[in-house]
Design a protein around this motif. Sequence first.
Motif, PDB file in Angstrom:
ATOM      1  N   THR A 201      33.598 -50.700 -43.166  1.00  0.00           N
ATOM      2  CA  THR A 201      32.119 -50.093 -42.219  1.00  0.00           C
ATOM      3  C   THR A 201      32.472 -50.774 -40.894  1.00  0.00           C
ATOM      4  O   THR A 201      31.175 -51.098 -40.429  1.00  0.00           O
ATOM      5  N   LYS A 202      33.371 -51.345 -40.914  1.00  0.00           N
ATOM      6  CA  LYS A 202      33.389 -51.637 -38.679  1.00  0.00           C
ATOM      7  C   LYS A 202      34.254 -50.571 -38.189  1.00  0.00           C
ATOM      8  O   LYS A 202      34.616 -50.620 -37.299  1.00  0.00           O
ATOM      9  N   ALA A 203      34.361 -49.209 -39.014  1.00  0.00           N
ATOM     10  CA  ALA A 203      34.715 -47.895 -38.081  1.00  0.00           C
ATOM     11  C   ALA A 203      33.383 -47.410 -37.997  1.00  0.00           C
ATOM     12  O   ALA A 203      33.420 -46.356 -39.043  1.00  0.00           O
ATOM     13  N   SER A 204      32.848 -46.680 -37.386  1.00  0.00           N
ATOM     14  CA  SER A 204      31.883 -45.671 -37.166  1.00  0.00           C
ATOM     15  C   SER A 204      32.423 -44.288 -37.256  1.00  0.00           C
ATOM     16  O   SER A 204      33.288 -44.154 -37.070  1.00  0.00           O
ATOM     17  N   PHE A 205      31.530 -44.602 -39.045  1.00  0.00           N
ATOM     18  CA  PHE A 205      31.166 -42.997 -39.219  1.00  0.00           C
ATOM     19  C   PHE A 205      30.883 -41.879 -37.818  1.00  0.00           C
ATOM     20  O   PHE A 205      29.636 -41.832 -37.024  1.00  0.00           O
ATOM     21  N   ARG A 206      31.444 -40.169 -37.431  1.00  0.00           N
ATOM     22  CA  ARG A 206      31.881 -39.848 -36.222  1.00  0.00           C
ATOM     23  C   ARG A 206      31.971 -38.719 -37.519  1.00  0.00           C
ATOM     24  O   ARG A 206      32.110 -37.763 -37.798  1.00  0.00           O
ATOM     25  N   LEU A 207      30.690 -37.297 -36.404  1.00  0.00           N
ATOM     26  CA  LEU A 207      31.034 -35.577 -36.877  1.00  0.00           C
ATOM     27  C   LEU A 207      30.433 -35.092 -35.551  1.00  0.00           C
ATOM     28  O   LEU A 207      29.127 -34.512 -35.167  1.00  0.00           O
ATOM     29  N   PRO A 208      31.378 -34.985 -34.977  1.00  0.00           N
ATOM     30  CA  PRO A 208      30.962 -33.738 -33.333  1.00  0.00           C
ATOM     31  C   PRO A 208      30.737 -32.662 -34.449  1.00  0.00           C
ATOM     32  O   PRO A 208      31.039 -32.055 -35.163  1.00  0.00           O
ATOM     33  N   GLY A 209      30.470 -31.795 -33.227  1.00  0.00           N
ATOM     34  CA  GLY A 209      29.277 -30.877 -33.191  1.00  0.00           C
ATOM     35  C   GLY A 209      28.164 -30.341 -32.491  1.00  0.00           C
ATOM     36  O   GLY A 209      27.701 -30.831 -31.966  1.00  0.00           O
ATOM     37  N   LEU A 210      27.750 -29.372 -32.854  1.00  0.00           N
ATOM     38  CA  LEU A 210      26.526 -28.455 -32.467  1.00  0.00           C
ATOM     39  C   LEU A 210      25.397 -28.432 -32.955  1.00  0.00           C
ATOM     40  O   LEU A 210      26.204 -27.000 -34.521  1.00  0.00           O
ATOM     41  N   LEU A 211      24.172 -28.022 -32.854  1.00  0.00           N
ATOM     42  CA  LEU A 211      22.909 -26.764 -33.678  1.00  0.00           C
ATOM     43  C   LEU A 211      22.796 -26.582 -32.572  1.00  0.00           C
ATOM     44  O   LEU A 211      22.031 -26.665 -31.295  1.00  0.00           O
ATOM     45  N   LEU A 212      22.196 -24.741 -32.813  1.00  0.00           N
ATOM     46  CA  LEU A 212      21.581 -23.709 -31.444  1.00  0.00           C
ATOM     47  C   LEU A 212      20.736 -23.120 -32.049  1.00  0.00           C
ATOM     48  O   LEU A 212      20.699 -22.453 -33.444  1.00  0.00           O
ATOM     49  N   LEU A 213      19.394 -23.658 -31.603  1.00  0.00           N
ATOM     50  CA  LEU A 213      18.097 -22.369 -31.900  1.00  0.00           C
ATOM     51  C   LEU A 213      17.683 -21.903 -30.755  1.00  0.00           C
ATOM     52  O   LEU A 213      18.278 -22.400 -29.048  1.00  0.00           O
TER      53      LEU A 213
END
Length: 308
Positions: free
Chosen positions: A93-105
């Motif tokens: 709970t002390k380490a942030s969840f991260r998901l790098p990426g992109l969504l393009l429309l």
Amino acid sequence: MSESSHPIFTLAAELRQVFSELEHAHHGLNDWLLSFNNRKLVQARCFALPPIAMGEEHEPITQIMVEPLVGEPALAAALSAYQQWFIQPHHSTKASFRLPGLLLLPSEFKTELAHHINQINHLKSEFKARVQSAGTRDQKYALVHHTLPGLITLHVYRHLVLLPHDASRLGFTWANKQIIKKIDKEALVQQLMAARHTPPPLTDALTWQQCVDREIYDIKRLPASTELRLRRPVKTHPMVNVRWQEDITPRQQQVKAHLPLLLCQDELPAITELGNYPPAQVRTRRAATITDEPVIPRLHIYPYQPKS
């Protein structure tokens, strides 16, 4: 707004209401994006990172294996990440969840997408304001964790990012820089004097005062020409360097890559994918001008001698 005008039960009810509205707004965004995906209008790329296990959050980071995701798996991961607000089993709970990426429309949908993002970010700010109005740190903790058990407030607070201009390049990378800040000697001594009277929990008051007195002495005995710097290490985390298509100043901007960025433009920008950490090639940096011996280790305070 004063604490007395906001009893804890009222705040709890307001917090639940704002959180419910935030969930509803996210469901609206998800349904909207999925409707475009059925027509193959969403381009998605994400870089999944391994979770940090409970108890390992303070271990030095020596390796991070990245799993690239493209298309429907990337979109599914992004939509899930936008709402990953609660503690996950066996995850720190002390380490942030991260998901790098992109969504393009496509660009024609930018106004409608901006409406969704603005609504969500407004509710995130409202949620944070409710929490902050609870009072002390302990009162905030009690409010959140009695009202929404297992919630990680940092994950709720993080705004979604819709890039304001068309990008020509997105360069995903790893950042593990240090925070370096000039420190005023007199202000630091005053800060230490105040700290003498507030020992940390489970610390003997006399032992604490002796420790702080020694720190004050170490600061005062430094030569007058010696400046001070705070040099605090920052955990390795993903960033993205965004280069704009238009001639904008600055032409390039660095953005945190906590969650997938949202873009509305007709051309997919050139993308430098996030690779495993550490990268195969590391840029050499100039030798540090700050000494390696801290004057106050617990505060990450180092002496700095300006060049003559």
